[in-house]
Design a protein around this motif. Structure first.
Motif, PDB file in Angstrom:
ATOM      1  N   HIS A  58       0.850  -1.201   0.000  1.00  0.00           N
ATOM      2  CA  HIS A  58       0.000   0.000   0.000  1.00  0.00           C
ATOM      3  C   HIS A  58       0.878   1.240   0.000  1.00  0.00           C
ATOM      4  O   HIS A  58       2.107   1.128   0.060  1.00  0.00           O
ATOM      5  CB  HIS A  58      -0.988  -0.006   1.167  1.00  0.00           C
ATOM      6  CG  HIS A  58      -0.367   0.077   2.533  1.00  0.00           C
ATOM      7  ND1 HIS A  58       0.503  -0.860   3.034  1.00  0.00           N
ATOM      8  CD2 HIS A  58      -0.498   1.001   3.523  1.00  0.00           C
ATOM      9  CE1 HIS A  58       0.869  -0.530   4.255  1.00  0.00           C
ATOM     10  NE2 HIS A  58       0.285   0.599   4.581  1.00  0.00           N
ATOM     11  N   HIS A  60       1.385   3.912   1.997  1.00  0.00           N
ATOM     12  CA  HIS A  60       1.885   4.668   3.149  1.00  0.00           C
ATOM     13  C   HIS A  60       3.419   4.790   3.104  1.00  0.00           C
ATOM     14  O   HIS A  60       4.109   3.901   2.616  1.00  0.00           O
ATOM     15  CB  HIS A  60       1.437   4.008   4.463  1.00  0.00           C
ATOM     16  CG  HIS A  60      -0.027   4.234   4.742  1.00  0.00           C
ATOM     17  ND1 HIS A  60      -0.746   3.495   5.659  1.00  0.00           N
ATOM     18  CD2 HIS A  60      -0.905   5.135   4.210  1.00  0.00           C
ATOM     19  CE1 HIS A  60      -1.997   3.928   5.684  1.00  0.00           C
ATOM     20  NE2 HIS A  60      -2.116   4.914   4.823  1.00  0.00           N
ATOM     21  N   HIS A  63       6.253   2.259   3.622  1.00  0.00           N
ATOM     22  CA  HIS A  63       6.315   1.083   2.723  1.00  0.00           C
ATOM     23  C   HIS A  63       6.865   1.427   1.347  1.00  0.00           C
ATOM     24  O   HIS A  63       7.120   0.540   0.540  1.00  0.00           O
ATOM     25  CB  HIS A  63       4.920   0.459   2.583  1.00  0.00           C
ATOM     26  CG  HIS A  63       4.403  -0.048   3.892  1.00  0.00           C
ATOM     27  ND1 HIS A  63       4.450  -1.368   4.262  1.00  0.00           N
ATOM     28  CD2 HIS A  63       3.901   0.629   4.962  1.00  0.00           C
ATOM     29  CE1 HIS A  63       3.982  -1.502   5.499  1.00  0.00           C
ATOM     30  NE2 HIS A  63       3.635  -0.298   5.942  1.00  0.00           N
ATOM     31  N   HIS A 122      -7.357  -1.764   5.993  1.00  0.00           N
ATOM     32  CA  HIS A 122      -6.397  -0.763   6.466  1.00  0.00           C
ATOM     33  C   HIS A 122      -6.774   0.562   5.821  1.00  0.00           C
ATOM     34  O   HIS A 122      -7.405   0.571   4.758  1.00  0.00           O
ATOM     35  CB  HIS A 122      -4.986  -1.204   6.064  1.00  0.00           C
ATOM     36  CG  HIS A 122      -3.888  -0.363   6.650  1.00  0.00           C
ATOM     37  ND1 HIS A 122      -3.743  -0.156   8.005  1.00  0.00           N
ATOM     38  CD2 HIS A 122      -2.857   0.304   6.063  1.00  0.00           C
ATOM     39  CE1 HIS A 122      -2.680   0.606   8.210  1.00  0.00           C
ATOM     40  NE2 HIS A 122      -2.134   0.910   7.053  1.00  0.00           N
ATOM     41  N   ASP A 144      -0.073  -4.158   8.617  1.00  0.00           N
ATOM     42  CA  ASP A 144      -1.011  -3.064   8.381  1.00  0.00           C
ATOM     43  C   ASP A 144      -2.426  -3.576   8.106  1.00  0.00           C
ATOM     44  O   ASP A 144      -2.944  -3.470   6.994  1.00  0.00           O
ATOM     45  CB  ASP A 144      -0.544  -2.170   7.213  1.00  0.00           C
ATOM     46  CG  ASP A 144       0.827  -1.563   7.476  1.00  0.00           C
ATOM     47  OD1 ASP A 144       1.796  -2.326   7.478  1.00  0.00           O
ATOM     48  OD2 ASP A 144       0.903  -0.342   7.720  1.00  0.00           O
TER      49      ASP A 144
END
Ligand SMILES: [Zn+2]
Ligand SMILES: [Zn+2]
Length: 261
Positions: A58, A60, A63, A122, A144
């Motif tokens: 994902h 964020h 990451h 998430h 997550d």
């Protein structure tokens, strides 16, 4: 057939997991700097030039930090779903990257690895976990996620090893000085998994095959490695799963390498 598994970094400051067969080497997420990723791969005996692909869970920051650097430096192929790519396209550095687009729920191959991306709850566009397999050998990576859904349990069954979020101790989070809204976000259905819930999920999916679990994405303020380890081992003991080898991951250094067979 076997897979090598090593968590190069884990936690809110950066997440990056190495999975490799003899022929194909990939990273799940790229949350370290390019320099730190290179150093830690060398530390664990993996040539950074040999990394074929990064598969993104994902968008964020913890990451995705070195996606573009690793792509430019080593020609690494990039894999993500369209929701995450859309979220990243707001960043001018990332919106020109040549993505390989996968569809959540549909397996795809990289070399001799098969990746199964599955949806996790998430607070991002289209977050996923992955099962990576080579022949019969399966490794699951899921961080997550606010809760363990039935889909997550289905996907993580029959793995030989897991990298699983064990984010916070529920009491430490409740008693922390964090703002109420943030506590709600972390403990909510789209937040992060607690130690207790991680232990229950491991016990539910363990079956006959699971040997090793890495506890990942520990909160710096609302958890400690000792507490996470103790809580998960207590749940596993209670559920008759104390044969599973529980290992810790770290923000500041790579975990040990495990060979999954
Ligand atoms: Zn994260
Ligand atoms: Zn996240």
């Amino acid at each position: 057939m076997s897979l090598q598994l090593c968590v190069l970094a884990s936690g809110s400051s950066g997440n990056c997991t190495y999975v490799g067969s003899e022929k194909t080497h990939i990273l799940i997420d790229a949350g370290l700097s390019g320099k730190a990723t290179t150093e830690r791969l060398v530390d664990v005996g993996v040539d950074p030039e040999s990394i074929h692909a990064i598969c993104l869970t994902h968008e964020h920051d913890d990451h995705k930090a070195s996606l573009h650097v690793l792509h430019r430096r080593y020609g690494v192929s990039l894999y993500s779903n369209s929701g995450t790519i859309e979220a990243l396209s707001r960043n001018p550095k990332l919106n020109t990257l040549p993505w390989n687009v996968f569809t959540t729920g549909q397996p795809f191959t990289i070399g001799d690895l098969v990746l199964e991306p599955f949806r996790v709850p998430h607070d991002s566009y289209d977050p996923v976990g992955f099962v990576v397999s080579c022949g019969e050998v399966r490794v699951g990576v899921a961080t997550d996620m606010g809760m363990a859904t039935e889909l997550i349990r289905q996907r993580l069954r029959n793995c030989g090893a897991l990298v699983l979020e064990s984010n916070h101790d529920e009491t430490m989070l409740r008693e922390s000085s964090r703002p109420w809204a943030l506590k709600q976000r972390i403990s909510g259905r789209q937040g992060h998994l607690s130690n207790e819930k991680a232990g229950s999920l491991i016990a539910e999916v363990a079956g006959d095959t699971l040997r090793t679990v890495f506890l990942a994405h520990l909160s710096r303020d609302c958890n400690t490695p000792d507490l996470a380890m103790r809580t998960v081992q207590q749940v596993l003991g209670r559920e008759g799963c104390s044969h599973i080898d529980v290992k810790m991951t770290h923000a500041s250094r790579a975990s040990e390498i495990t060979i999954v067979e």
